[in-house]
Design a protein around this motif. Structure first.
Motif: not given
Ligand code: HEM
Length: 330
Positions: A7, A36, A51, A88, A90, A130, A192-193, A293, A295, A314, A319, A323
């Motif tokens: 990723y 990050f 983003r 969205r 991506s 992940f 995933i989570h 937005i 997300f 996290i 995000y 943002y």
């Protein structure tokens, strides 16, 4: 063809310099949201106003129709009624010019506009797991990838890191053994989570979700991967929608005692009860409806709650930083 497989890490074609990271086969002891944002910038460069992760993407619109089974079993306004959705699609990573044919994770994010001004948000990937059991393992991997791109580490360092942190290797291994989907809408997307939902009898139930295209998966051939331009997914999406809406089933897999709740590098056994909680119908794409937005998948509606998975936790501050920066044109 890009072969880097984790990723964000694939987007490491770099033309700038930054302070070298210390190469270690140990995951760092701590990982903050700012760490990050910093390493994404190192890997992908600075791209003001977009983003900081999943920089390249396309908006879409549609609706969600909950199933009768979901309404009967779960006590949440998410399943009260039909709801408009803003989506969205991506490419993972901070590069707004990412190669879309790469063996890389893609994302699908959805905001459900529920009655009484309620909203529910989800954001998943095309990989079932992940790249790390916690943020530290993922951060260590990104830092090694950056050090390799800088000529300060080698693929042997990366191999040693992944041997010492095998959970961080799982997503890359999966990507190496699966071709990318031919279209944004012909892939499965995994939440995933673990999240929790309230059952109609008042008990809490742990679950994980998958979005499954009703028309099935279609994959790129290796030949197509070599010949496609860097950008083809948004065009394929708008062409696909000219033939009518694309539908997804939303599957919720229910945990059994002992299933790992807080480790996003581990998938649950396939035989767990799975409920089709409804259909997402995508009707149009393009435009800017999703641009403002955030997300954040921790923004859930009543009857849904988040787990203590540290990677999920996290994501909120990461995000929010991204943002805030992009709203200010940074
Ligand atoms: C340490 C772990 C992670 C970090 C630091 C991280 C960071 C980010 C950031 C900064 C963004 C941009 C947010 C914005 O500006 O609105 C983003 C977007 C996204 N991330 Fe993550 N992420 C992580 C894990 C994950 C995981 C586990 C998933 C999937 C289960 C995921 C899926 C997505 C998706 C789909 C988007 C695009 C959302 C959109 O279209 O706006 N991320 N991520």
């Amino acid at each position: 063809m890009q072969t880097t497989t984790t990723y964000i890490a694939l987007l490491s074609a770099l033309s700038f310099s930054a302070a070298a990271q210390q190469v270690s086969i140990q995951a760092p002891q701590s990982a903050t949201a700012n760490d990050f944002i910093e390493v994404f910038k190192q890997l992908s460069g600075e791209h003001p106003g977009v983003r900081k992760g999943h920089a390249k993407g396309v908006c879409a619109l549609g609706s969600f129709e909950p199933s009768a089974t979901a309404q009967a079993r779960f006590d949440t306004p998410l399943f009260s009624d039909q709801a408009p959705i803003t989506l969205r699609f991506s490419m993972g990573g901070g590069n707004p010019n990412a190669d879309e044919a790469a063996n890389a994770p893609r994302g699908m994010a959805v905001m459900f506009d529920l009655d009484n001004n309620r909203q529910h948000k989800i954001a998943g990937l095309t990989t079932p797991m992940f790249a790390g059991k916690n943020p530290e393992q993922f951060l260590g991997l990104l830092r090694i990838n950056y050090a390799i791109a800088q000529g300060e580490a080698t693929s042997a360092d990366r191999k040693a890191y992944l041997e010492a942190n095998p959970e961080a290797a799982r997503q890359g291994e999966w990507l190496q053994s699966h071709q990318p989907a031919a279209e944004y809408t012909s892939a499965n997307y995994f939440g995933i989570h673990t999240f929790y939902t309230t059952l109609t009898n008042g008990e809490l139930q742990a679950f994980r979700w998958t979005l499954v295209p009703k028309a099935g998966e279609t994959l790129l051939t290796e030949q197509e991967q070599k010949n496609l331009p860097k950008s083809f997914l948004a065009k394929r999406l708008s062409e696909r929608l000219k033939d009518g809406p694309v539908e997804y089933e939303w599957h919720w897999q229910l945990a059994k005692e002992g299933d790992p709740i807080n480790d996003p590098s581990q998938v649950w056994p396939k035989d767990r009860e799975t409920i089709n909680v409804g259909t997402l119908k995508i009707t149009e794409s393009g435009g800017e409806s999703c641009t403002p937005i955030n997300f954040d998948p921790n923004q859930v509606t009543d009857g849904i709650s988040t787990s203590q998975d540290p990677v999920l936790q996290i994501r909120s501050p990461a995000y929010a930083i991204s943002y805030g920066k992009r709203l200010q044109g940074q």
